[in-house]
Write a protein that holds these residues in place. Sequence first.
Motif, mmCIF file in Angstrom:
data_model
loop_
_atom_site.group_PDB
_atom_site.id
_atom_site.type_symbol
_atom_site.label_atom_id
_atom_site.label_comp_id
_atom_site.label_asym_id
_atom_site.label_seq_id
_atom_site.Cartn_x
_atom_site.Cartn_y
_atom_site.Cartn_z
ATOM 1 N N GLY A 97 33.428 95.054 27.474
ATOM 2 C CA GLY A 97 33.759 96.478 27.440
ATOM 3 C C GLY A 97 32.532 97.358 27.378
ATOM 4 O O GLY A 97 32.641 98.545 27.092
ATOM 5 N N GLN A 98 31.352 96.777 27.657
ATOM 6 C CA GLN A 98 30.113 97.542 27.610
ATOM 7 C C GLN A 98 29.247 97.157 28.810
ATOM 8 O O GLN A 98 29.047 95.973 29.084
ATOM 9 N N VAL A 99 28.708 98.181 29.497
ATOM 10 C CA VAL A 99 27.816 97.924 30.620
ATOM 11 C C VAL A 99 26.582 97.162 30.146
ATOM 12 O O VAL A 99 26.096 96.264 30.839
ATOM 13 N N ASP A 100 26.071 97.483 28.957
ATOM 14 C CA ASP A 100 24.918 96.741 28.431
ATOM 15 C C ASP A 100 25.231 95.250 28.308
ATOM 16 O O ASP A 100 24.358 94.412 28.520
ATOM 17 N N GLY A 101 26.461 94.920 27.969
ATOM 18 C CA GLY A 101 26.870 93.518 27.884
ATOM 19 C C GLY A 101 26.854 92.843 29.243
ATOM 20 O O GLY A 101 26.435 91.685 29.373
ATOM 21 N N ILE A 102 27.297 93.565 30.265
ATOM 22 C CA ILE A 102 27.276 93.016 31.617
ATOM 23 C C ILE A 102 25.835 92.730 32.030
ATOM 24 O O ILE A 102 25.517 91.650 32.525
ATOM 25 N N ARG A 103 24.973 93.709 31.800
ATOM 26 C CA ARG A 103 23.570 93.535 32.185
ATOM 27 C C ARG A 103 22.913 92.392 31.414
ATOM 28 O O ARG A 103 22.139 91.616 31.976
ATOM 29 N N ALA A 104 23.234 92.291 30.132
ATOM 30 C CA ALA A 104 22.679 91.198 29.328
ATOM 31 C C ALA A 104 23.138 89.848 29.865
ATOM 32 O O ALA A 104 22.346 88.896 29.944
ATOM 33 N N LEU A 105 24.384 89.761 30.263
ATOM 34 C CA LEU A 105 24.924 88.507 30.790
ATOM 35 C C LEU A 105 24.311 88.169 32.150
ATOM 36 O O LEU A 105 23.863 87.043 32.381
ATOM 37 N N VAL A 106 24.278 89.148 33.044
ATOM 38 C CA VAL A 106 23.730 88.915 34.380
ATOM 39 C C VAL A 106 22.251 88.540 34.298
ATOM 40 O O VAL A 106 21.786 87.644 35.002
ATOM 41 N N ASP A 107 21.520 89.223 33.424
ATOM 42 C CA ASP A 107 20.080 88.968 33.295
ATOM 43 C C ASP A 107 19.758 87.773 32.402
ATOM 44 O O ASP A 107 18.690 87.181 32.529
ATOM 45 N N GLY A 108 20.676 87.432 31.491
ATOM 46 C CA GLY A 108 20.354 86.446 30.472
ATOM 47 C C GLY A 108 20.957 85.069 30.630
ATOM 48 O O GLY A 108 20.646 84.163 29.859
ATOM 49 N N TYR A 109 21.831 84.914 31.628
ATOM 50 C CA TYR A 109 22.441 83.600 31.828
ATOM 51 C C TYR A 109 22.476 83.306 33.321
ATOM 52 O O TYR A 109 23.074 84.053 34.096
ATOM 53 N N PRO A 110 21.848 82.197 33.761
ATOM 54 C CA PRO A 110 21.716 81.911 35.190
ATOM 55 C C PRO A 110 23.034 81.483 35.837
ATOM 56 O O PRO A 110 23.511 80.373 35.646
ATOM 57 N N ALA A 111 23.612 82.429 36.569
ATOM 58 C CA ALA A 111 24.844 82.177 37.316
ATOM 59 C C ALA A 111 24.996 83.302 38.334
ATOM 60 O O ALA A 111 24.285 84.302 38.279
ATOM 61 N N ASP A 112 25.910 83.127 39.244
ATOM 62 C CA ASP A 112 26.257 84.175 40.198
ATOM 63 C C ASP A 112 27.468 84.900 39.620
ATOM 64 O O ASP A 112 28.588 84.419 39.704
ATOM 65 N N TRP A 113 27.207 86.027 38.991
ATOM 66 C CA TRP A 113 28.250 86.787 38.310
ATOM 67 C C TRP A 113 28.824 87.852 39.232
ATOM 68 O O TRP A 113 28.088 88.550 39.917
ATOM 69 N N ALA A 114 30.135 87.990 39.214
ATOM 70 C CA ALA A 114 30.837 89.030 39.971
ATOM 71 C C ALA A 114 31.408 90.046 38.986
ATOM 72 O O ALA A 114 32.434 89.794 38.350
ATOM 73 N N PRO A 115 30.751 91.203 38.817
ATOM 74 C CA PRO A 115 31.296 92.221 37.923
ATOM 75 C C PRO A 115 32.440 92.994 38.586
ATOM 76 O O PRO A 115 32.299 93.493 39.698
ATOM 77 N N VAL A 116 33.564 93.048 37.893
ATOM 78 C CA VAL A 116 34.768 93.707 38.399
ATOM 79 C C VAL A 116 35.192 94.767 37.391
ATOM 80 O O VAL A 116 35.358 94.470 36.206
ATOM 81 N N LEU A 117 35.373 95.993 37.880
ATOM 82 C CA LEU A 117 35.847 97.091 37.046
ATOM 83 C C LEU A 117 37.358 97.191 37.173
ATOM 84 O O LEU A 117 37.888 97.399 38.264
ATOM 85 N N LEU A 118 38.054 96.980 36.065
ATOM 86 C CA LEU A 118 39.501 97.220 36.000
ATOM 87 C C LEU A 118 39.689 98.568 35.320
ATOM 88 O O LEU A 118 39.117 98.806 34.248
ATOM 89 N N TRP A 119 40.499 99.426 35.904
ATOM 90 C CA TRP A 119 40.625 100.766 35.340
ATOM 91 C C TRP A 119 42.077 101.192 35.256
ATOM 92 O O TRP A 119 42.911 100.807 36.066
ATOM 93 N N CYS A 120 42.349 101.996 34.230
ATOM 94 C CA CYS A 120 43.624 102.680 34.089
ATOM 95 C C CYS A 120 43.365 103.966 33.318
ATOM 96 O O CYS A 120 42.418 104.046 32.534
ATOM 97 N N PRO A 121 44.183 104.994 33.524
ATOM 98 C CA PRO A 121 44.015 106.240 32.773
ATOM 99 C C PRO A 121 44.271 106.039 31.278
ATOM 100 O O PRO A 121 44.939 105.089 30.858
ATOM 101 N N ARG A 122 43.746 106.953 30.493
ATOM 102 C CA ARG A 122 43.862 106.891 29.032
ATOM 103 C C ARG A 122 45.321 106.823 28.586
ATOM 104 O O ARG A 122 45.681 106.063 27.692
#
Length: 190
Positions: A97-122
């Motif tokens: 639930g945090q962009v910083d978490g995505i970046r940490a994962l992509v940069d910190g663990y060697p894999a081909d990661w596919a980031p997907v944004l799931l969205w719904c209104p509040r």
Amino acid sequence: MNPNRLGVILYGPPASGKDTVTTALTELDPTYAQFARLKVGTGRAAGYRMGTAQQLHELEAAGDVIYANSRYGNTYVVDAPGLDTAFEAGAPVVHLGQVDGIRALVDGYPADWAPVLLWCPREVTEQRSAGRGDSDTAARLAAWDATREDLDAHPDMTWDLTIDTTATPPQGAARLIDQLLAQRAGAATA
């Protein structure tokens, strides 16, 4: 990046469909499995590996914490040993639930990661949270607001897919994600 390791990152506010889409993915192909983050705290245990502060300290000391965040009075951890185990079993689906978490994962663990944004209104988050009986809907709405702020603070974040879960059913979202990973797997072997 390790092209032999394909993983999915599902990002979105509470009740955007991360669990539901993950279930649809595993029904489509059982090699997909939700990554069970280590949870240090209390509350819902389903979908987590419940841990202790001592375990967290040991992971930190070993340099094995890829990303940790606190929310709802708990600490949630993405750890290297947990990811190693998840990749041995197939293609992990990591909920963040945090962009910083995505970046940490992509940069910190060697894999081909596919980031997907799931969205719904509040208001959909509010309806879904109440409909599933959450006792902390107000906290989930605060997390929705934080997710919106997080996205606004990171306009440079790129998504491999963006899915409006009010317009795309879970099975359709799963097919889109599966097609994306199939394309990546094909490109890696070409």
